[in-house]
Scaffold this active site. Structure first.
Site, PDB file in Angstrom:
ATOM      1  N   CYS A  72       0.945  -1.087   0.116  1.00  0.00           N
ATOM      2  CA  CYS A  72       0.006  -0.076   0.097  1.00  0.00           C
ATOM      3  C   CYS A  72       0.826   1.273   0.029  1.00  0.00           C
ATOM      4  CB  CYS A  72      -0.855  -0.054   1.024  1.00  0.00           C
ATOM      5  SG  CYS A  72      -2.148   1.245   1.345  1.00  0.00           S
ATOM      6  N   CYS A 121       0.542   4.678   7.210  1.00  0.00           N
ATOM      7  CA  CYS A 121      -0.050   4.631   8.341  1.00  0.00           C
ATOM      8  C   CYS A 121       0.814   3.861   9.251  1.00  0.00           C
ATOM      9  CB  CYS A 121      -1.395   4.054   8.271  1.00  0.00           C
ATOM     10  SG  CYS A 121      -2.225   4.617   6.590  1.00  0.00           S
ATOM     11  N   CYS A 137       0.428   0.396  10.308  1.00  0.00           N
ATOM     12  CA  CYS A 137      -0.104  -0.920   9.350  1.00  0.00           C
ATOM     13  C   CYS A 137       0.919  -1.849   8.662  1.00  0.00           C
ATOM     14  CB  CYS A 137      -0.877  -0.123   8.136  1.00  0.00           C
ATOM     15  SG  CYS A 137      -1.670  -1.529   7.180  1.00  0.00           S
ATOM     16  N   CYS A 168     -16.558  -9.143   5.247  1.00  0.00           N
ATOM     17  CA  CYS A 168     -16.104  -7.935   5.015  1.00  0.00           C
ATOM     18  C   CYS A 168     -14.747  -8.033   4.110  1.00  0.00           C
ATOM     19  CB  CYS A 168     -15.725  -7.170   6.154  1.00  0.00           C
ATOM     20  SG  CYS A 168     -14.945  -5.550   5.932  1.00  0.00           S
ATOM     21  N   CYS A 191     -19.762  -5.832   3.405  1.00  0.00           N
ATOM     22  CA  CYS A 191     -18.867  -5.097   3.810  1.00  0.00           C
ATOM     23  C   CYS A 191     -17.492  -4.915   3.043  1.00  0.00           C
ATOM     24  CB  CYS A 191     -18.673  -5.072   5.314  1.00  0.00           C
ATOM     25  SG  CYS A 191     -17.505  -3.721   6.063  1.00  0.00           S
ATOM     26  N   CYS A 226     -19.480   2.155   8.505  1.00  0.00           N
ATOM     27  CA  CYS A 226     -18.537   1.421   9.617  1.00  0.00           C
ATOM     28  C   CYS A 226     -17.293   2.267   9.819  1.00  0.00           C
ATOM     29  CB  CYS A 226     -18.135  -0.050   9.228  1.00  0.00           C
ATOM     30  SG  CYS A 226     -17.268  -0.693  10.421  1.00  0.00           S
ATOM     31  N   ARG A 262     -17.948  -2.608  17.851  1.00  0.00           N
ATOM     32  CA  ARG A 262     -17.150  -3.515  17.453  1.00  0.00           C
ATOM     33  C   ARG A 262     -15.799  -3.811  18.069  1.00  0.00           C
ATOM     34  NH1 ARG A 262     -18.325  -6.753  13.291  1.00  0.00           N
ATOM     35  NH2 ARG A 262     -19.605  -5.426  12.571  1.00  0.00           N
TER      36      ARG A 262
END
Ligand code: SAM
Ligand code: DTB
Ligand code: SF4
Length: 324
Positions: free
Chosen positions: A55, A59, A62, A99, A130, A190, A262
C-alpha cells in the site's frame, strides 16, 4: 429514563465520561446498552484481505504499508470465485457479514469492476456485505451501493489533532469526505479507530466526539486495540492499560447508543475476562475467524466456547442498520 441521541457533544463532556470511576462508567454504559440494544447478543463479521500489502500510504500502525519491512507477502487482487468460496465457508461457520479489505489508497477503475462482481457474488450467498478499500469518490460509492454493498468501513483512526503524527499521506478531512460519499450513496457506515498508538485520553475523547457529532452516527463503530507489528513505526509502543481500552468501548456505547460497537483488532491478545468486560461495557459485535486482515484472531472454537460460557447469542443481522 430515556437517554437521548445527541450530535452536539463537547470535548469536555466526553472527557468527563472517560474520567468517571470505572464502575460508574460501566454501569452507565450497560444501562444505555439495555435501553437501545438487544442484551446478550453479538453480531459476527468475517474479514478477508482480498488484496494484500504494497500500500502506498504510510499509516504508522499498518503492516501493509510498502514503506515498512514487516515480512508480509504481497498478494494481488483475489479472483472472485476464491472470495466466494471463503465467504461461503464464513457463512457456514456462523458469520452473518463478510468484509473484504484491500490495501489501496483508493480503488482504480479496473479494481472497481472486480469489486462489483465480488460484492454481487457474496450477496447471492445471503450474507451482508462490507468492504474497506480506501478513499472513494462519490461515483465509486454509488457504484458499490448499486452492486449491493451494505456497509463501507473507513476509520478516522484517531483524533484530528493526533492524525498527522500517524499518517502523512492523507489528512483527516480526506477521511470525512469519503464518509460523506458513503452516506450520500445510502450505505451503512462502519467507522471507528485504534487505541494504544500513544494518544492521550483527550485524543480518544476527540475521536469519539467526531463520530458522535456526525449528522448520523455510524451504524458500526470498530474499536481496535493496536496490534504492534514488528517493522512498523509503532512496533514498540507501550501497551494501553486494559481498563482504559474498556473505557473507550463504554464511552462509544454511551454517546452512540444505536451503533453496533465492535470489539475489533487486539482480541487475540485479550483474556476471556477482558473480552467479557468489553461486552459488559457495550461491545456487541466482533470479527470472527482465525485471521483479521494480516494478523491473527482467536480461533472460532474458542469464540464459540466463550459465548457459550457467557450465555451470549449470535445476532442474525446488523444492529440498527439502514439496509440488511
Ligand atoms: N486501506 C484501507 C484504509 O486504510 O482505509 C482499508 C484497509 S485498513 C488495513 C483498515 C483499518 O485497519 C485501518 O483503518 C485501521 O483502523 C485498522 N488497522 C490496520 N492495522 C492495524 C493494526 N496494526 N492494529 C489495529 N488496527 C489496525
Ligand atoms: C477495522 O476497524 N479493523 C479491521 C477492519 N476494520 C478492516 C482490520 C484490523 C486489521 C488489523 C491488522 C491486520 O490484521 O492487518
Ligand atoms: Fe494502506 Fe489502509 Fe494500511 Fe493505511 S491502513 S497503509 S491505507 S492498507
Amino acid at each position: 429514563m430515556h437517554t437521548s441521541i445527541r450530535h452536539d457533544w463537547h470535548t469536555e463532556e466526553v472527557e468527563a465520561l472517560f474520567a468517571l470511576p470505572f464502575q460508574e462508567l460501566i454501569f452507565q454504559a450497560q444501562s444505555v446498552h439495555r435501553e437501545y440494544q438487544t442484551p446478550n447478543t453479538i453480531q459476527m463479521s468475517t474479514l478477508l484481505s482480498v488484496k494484500t500489502g504494497a500500500c502506498p500510504e504510510d499509516c504508522a500502525y499498518c503492516p501493509q504499508s510498502i514503506r515498512y519491512d514487516t515480512g508480509l507477502n504481497n498478494e494481488a487482487l483475489m479472483a472472485v470465485e476464491d472470495v466466494r468460496a471463503r465467504a461461503q465457508a464464513a457463512r457456514e461457520a456462523g458469520a452473518t457479514r463478510f468484509c473484504m479489505g484491500a490495501a489501496w489508497r483508493s480503488p482504480k477503475k479496473r479494481d472497481m469492476e472486480v469489486m462489483v462482481a465480488m460484492i454481487s457474488e457474496v450477496r447471492i450467498l445471503g450474507m451482508e456485505t462490507c468492504a474497506t478499500l480506501g478513499m472513494l469518490t462519490r461515483e465509486q460509492a454509488q457504484q458499490l451501493r448499486a452492486a449491493g454493498l451494505d456497509y463501507y468501513n473507513h476509520n478516522i483512526d484517531t483524533s484530528p489533532e493526533f492524525y498527522e503524527d500517524i499518517i502523512s499521506t492523507r489528512n483527516f478531512q480526506d477521511r470525512l469526505d469519503t464518509l460523506d460519499a458513503v452516506r450520500e450513496a445510502g450505505m451503512n457506515v462502519c467507522c471507528g479507530g485504534i487505541v494504544g498508538m500513544g494518544e492521550t485520553v483527550r485524543d480518544r475523547a476527540r475521536m469519539l466526539q467526531v463520530l458522535a457529532n456526525l449528522a448520523q452516527h455510524p451504524e458500526s463503530v470498530p474499536i481496535n486495540q493496536l496490534v504492534p507489528v514488528p517493522g512498523t513505526p509503532l512496533a514498540n509502543r507501550a501497551a494501553i492499560d486494559p481498563f482504559d481500552f474498556i473505557r473507550t468501548i463504554a464511552v462509544a456505547r454511551l454517546i452512540m447508543p444505536l451503533a453496533a460497537v465492535r470489539l475489533s483488532a487486539g482480541r487475540e491478545q485479550m483474556s476471556d475476562e477482558l473480552q467479557a468486560l468489553a461486552f459488559l461495557a457495550g461491545a456487541n459485535s466482533i470479527f470472527y475467524g482465525e485471521k483479521l486482515l494480516t494478523t491473527g484472531n482467536p480461533d472460532v472454537q474458542h469464540d464459540r466456547q466463550l459465548f457459550s460460557r457467557l450465555g451470549i447469542h449470535t445476532a442474525a443481522g446488523g444492529v440498527g442498520a439502514l439496509h440488511t
